[in-house]
Design a protein around this motif. Sequence first.
Motif, mmCIF file in Angstrom:
data_model
loop_
_atom_site.group_PDB
_atom_site.id
_atom_site.type_symbol
_atom_site.label_atom_id
_atom_site.label_comp_id
_atom_site.label_asym_id
_atom_site.label_seq_id
_atom_site.Cartn_x
_atom_site.Cartn_y
_atom_site.Cartn_z
ATOM 1 N N LEU A 8 0.854 -1.183 0.000
ATOM 2 C CA LEU A 8 0.000 0.000 0.000
ATOM 3 C C LEU A 8 0.892 1.237 0.000
ATOM 4 O O LEU A 8 1.596 1.505 0.976
ATOM 5 C CB LEU A 8 -0.908 -0.026 1.227
ATOM 6 N N GLN A 9 0.868 1.961 -1.096
ATOM 7 C CA GLN A 9 1.670 3.175 -1.215
ATOM 8 C C GLN A 9 1.015 4.323 -0.445
ATOM 9 O O GLN A 9 -0.164 4.609 -0.622
ATOM 10 C CB GLN A 9 1.813 3.568 -2.691
ATOM 11 N N THR A 10 1.778 4.956 0.436
ATOM 12 C CA THR A 10 1.276 6.135 1.139
ATOM 13 C C THR A 10 1.931 7.378 0.548
ATOM 14 O O THR A 10 2.882 7.291 -0.236
ATOM 15 C CB THR A 10 1.572 6.047 2.645
ATOM 16 N N TYR A 11 1.424 8.548 0.964
ATOM 17 C CA TYR A 11 1.893 9.798 0.371
ATOM 18 C C TYR A 11 2.091 10.858 1.451
ATOM 19 O O TYR A 11 1.465 10.814 2.517
ATOM 20 C CB TYR A 11 0.886 10.308 -0.673
ATOM 21 N N ASP A 12 2.970 11.801 1.135
ATOM 22 C CA ASP A 12 3.113 13.017 1.937
ATOM 23 C C ASP A 12 2.350 14.131 1.220
ATOM 24 O O ASP A 12 2.554 14.364 0.026
ATOM 25 C CB ASP A 12 4.585 13.423 2.075
ATOM 26 N N LEU A 13 1.478 14.801 1.957
ATOM 27 C CA LEU A 13 0.687 15.881 1.364
ATOM 28 C C LEU A 13 1.206 17.231 1.842
ATOM 29 O O LEU A 13 1.266 17.497 3.045
ATOM 30 C CB LEU A 13 -0.788 15.731 1.745
ATOM 31 N N ALA A 14 1.580 18.065 0.870
ATOM 32 C CA ALA A 14 1.993 19.443 1.157
ATOM 33 C C ALA A 14 0.907 20.364 0.620
ATOM 34 O O ALA A 14 0.836 20.611 -0.590
ATOM 35 C CB ALA A 14 3.334 19.756 0.501
ATOM 36 N N PRO A 15 0.012 20.890 1.467
ATOM 37 C CA PRO A 15 -1.074 21.738 0.987
ATOM 38 C C PRO A 15 -0.603 22.993 0.259
ATOM 39 O O PRO A 15 -1.275 23.470 -0.659
ATOM 40 C CB PRO A 15 -1.839 22.087 2.268
ATOM 41 N N ASP A 16 0.543 23.525 0.681
ATOM 42 C CA ASP A 16 1.069 24.717 0.012
ATOM 43 C C ASP A 16 2.053 24.374 -1.090
ATOM 44 O O ASP A 16 2.677 25.269 -1.682
ATOM 45 C CB ASP A 16 1.725 25.654 1.029
ATOM 46 N N GLY A 17 2.198 23.067 -1.360
ATOM 47 C CA GLY A 17 3.113 22.626 -2.396
ATOM 48 C C GLY A 17 4.526 22.433 -1.919
ATOM 49 O O GLY A 17 5.375 21.932 -2.663
ATOM 50 N N VAL A 18 4.816 22.810 -0.663
ATOM 51 C CA VAL A 18 6.187 22.729 -0.146
ATOM 52 C C VAL A 18 6.238 22.009 1.197
ATOM 53 O O VAL A 18 6.983 21.038 1.375
ATOM 54 C CB VAL A 18 6.801 24.147 0.002
ATOM 55 N N THR A 19 5.451 22.473 2.148
ATOM 56 C CA THR A 19 5.521 21.974 3.522
ATOM 57 C C THR A 19 4.571 20.801 3.735
ATOM 58 O O THR A 19 3.345 20.947 3.578
ATOM 59 C CB THR A 19 5.170 23.088 4.523
ATOM 60 N N VAL A 20 5.125 19.652 4.093
ATOM 61 C CA VAL A 20 4.305 18.464 4.346
ATOM 62 C C VAL A 20 3.569 18.624 5.668
ATOM 63 O O VAL A 20 4.175 18.884 6.708
ATOM 64 C CB VAL A 20 5.171 17.190 4.377
ATOM 65 N N GLN A 21 2.255 18.487 5.623
ATOM 66 C CA GLN A 21 1.463 18.600 6.851
ATOM 67 C C GLN A 21 0.691 17.330 7.184
ATOM 68 O O GLN A 21 0.136 17.207 8.269
ATOM 69 C CB GLN A 21 0.490 19.782 6.748
ATOM 70 N N SER A 22 0.644 16.381 6.241
ATOM 71 C CA SER A 22 -0.055 15.131 6.536
ATOM 72 C C SER A 22 0.781 14.289 7.492
ATOM 73 O O SER A 22 2.000 14.400 7.556
ATOM 74 C CB SER A 22 -0.320 14.359 5.241
ATOM 75 N N ARG A 23 0.091 13.434 8.234
ATOM 76 C CA ARG A 23 0.779 12.542 9.163
ATOM 77 C C ARG A 23 -0.024 11.248 9.266
ATOM 78 O O ARG A 23 -1.239 11.230 9.071
ATOM 79 C CB ARG A 23 0.903 13.185 10.545
ATOM 80 N N ALA A 24 0.679 10.169 9.540
ATOM 81 C CA ALA A 24 0.011 8.870 9.634
ATOM 82 C C ALA A 24 -0.976 8.877 10.791
ATOM 83 O O ALA A 24 -0.658 9.326 11.896
ATOM 84 C CB ALA A 24 1.044 7.766 9.825
ATOM 85 N N ILE A 25 -2.173 8.404 10.533
ATOM 86 C CA ILE A 25 -3.210 8.287 11.561
ATOM 87 C C ILE A 25 -3.569 6.809 11.673
ATOM 88 O O ILE A 25 -4.097 6.218 10.745
ATOM 89 C CB ILE A 25 -4.475 9.098 11.193
#
Length: 435
Positions: free
Chosen positions: A313-330
Amino acid sequence: MTSGPRTTSTTGLPPVPESMLPREHVGYRPRHSDRQRVAKVVATVFFAVPLLLFVVGVRPPEFENRPLRAFPSITDGWGFFTGMEGWANDNLPLRDAAVRAVDGVSRGVFGEPPQFPGRRDTGPVQPPAQPGPGDIDRDKLRASGFPKVIEGRDGWLYLGYDVLGACLPERPMDDVVNAVKDLRSAVESSGRKLVFVVAPDKSTMVPENMPAEYVGKTCAKDARDEFWRRVVGEGGALDLRPALTTAGERRGTPVYSRVDTHWTHEGGLVMTRALAEAVQPGVTAAWKATPAAVVQRAGDLPPLLGQSANFPLQTYDLAPDGVTVQSRAIDKAFRDPLRLTGAGGRGVVAREVGMVADSFTLFATQYLSGGFADLTVVHSDTAGTDPTGVARMLAEHDIVVVEAAERSLVSGINPVLSRTTIDAIKTELAKKPRR
């Protein structure tokens, strides 16, 4: 009281059991032959060993993608006795190993899947005849051919309830669509916005790997076509199907696994982006998702066949502003309300959101945590057990989001559709209107 064959009396006397005749009598049959004794010993061992293991603390795993049935209560009256079989079937240790053994023998020796209870061949057969109104015996119809798992091409597995629930819904389609409209009215009358999103079934999004013929093929397609036409056109639901198809084409493979009934993290990302745009248009313009860790997950469909299979299962890092990753594993489920808070800033939804969802959202929680500043989510099953509590949670937020699996809506079993839940939401939201 004795049982078994009896001799026929020609004297007017009561018939005599064969085991009570003299041994030299032509009709004599021993009550317990050597073969019977061996069978009884084997049966005793078969049932006693798992039961003894249960007594000393060995417990079976939950391998059918549902909780094990609880021991029936003595206060249930006759239900105590009728519930014992289901409890024993679920809770005797080594049951999962036994199912796997049966599956291996059946496939290896006979070249076909085993006929577990409620399961039938997935070859070219016709669905059961539809009874008239008031004449539906769903238990008999379920037992007449709908399998728990539909085995498709190239190892693709599908949840049988996708078809069963569509062909034998618990509520008419009119009731389902009207319930969605009533829910929308209940939310919007309080000054809030409702975003209603449907997670498509795997059988809807990847039909090309379904078998050529299977029980309920025609009635399921008809129900599915009507559902999507009406839930989008009349109910105002978000239609994720085009975006999921595009994501699969971009990825080169569908956003559903061969051995699991849910979408993958790509599906979770598609839904998160769609929800964000529905709540705050234009907010995802700078979003960037980059591949992160690959995790192994156990598929939820093989255990229903007595098997097991993991998939990457491929996970991803999400950067809402295109630069700073704000997603985290839940890693938490949300049977109780789960609050997800982000850091805010460019590309993050600023509105406070209350969400009712199901297991499809487990693949989106880490992206919801990165793309929304403040979102609280609770499972739709909880809406069925505590509708007022869920309604009070939603009343604390500006936006209401409901995510529901297609199968739970087509079949009419989703708790959010119940009159009790909708009335509770209307009552609690009216106490704290948004103007």
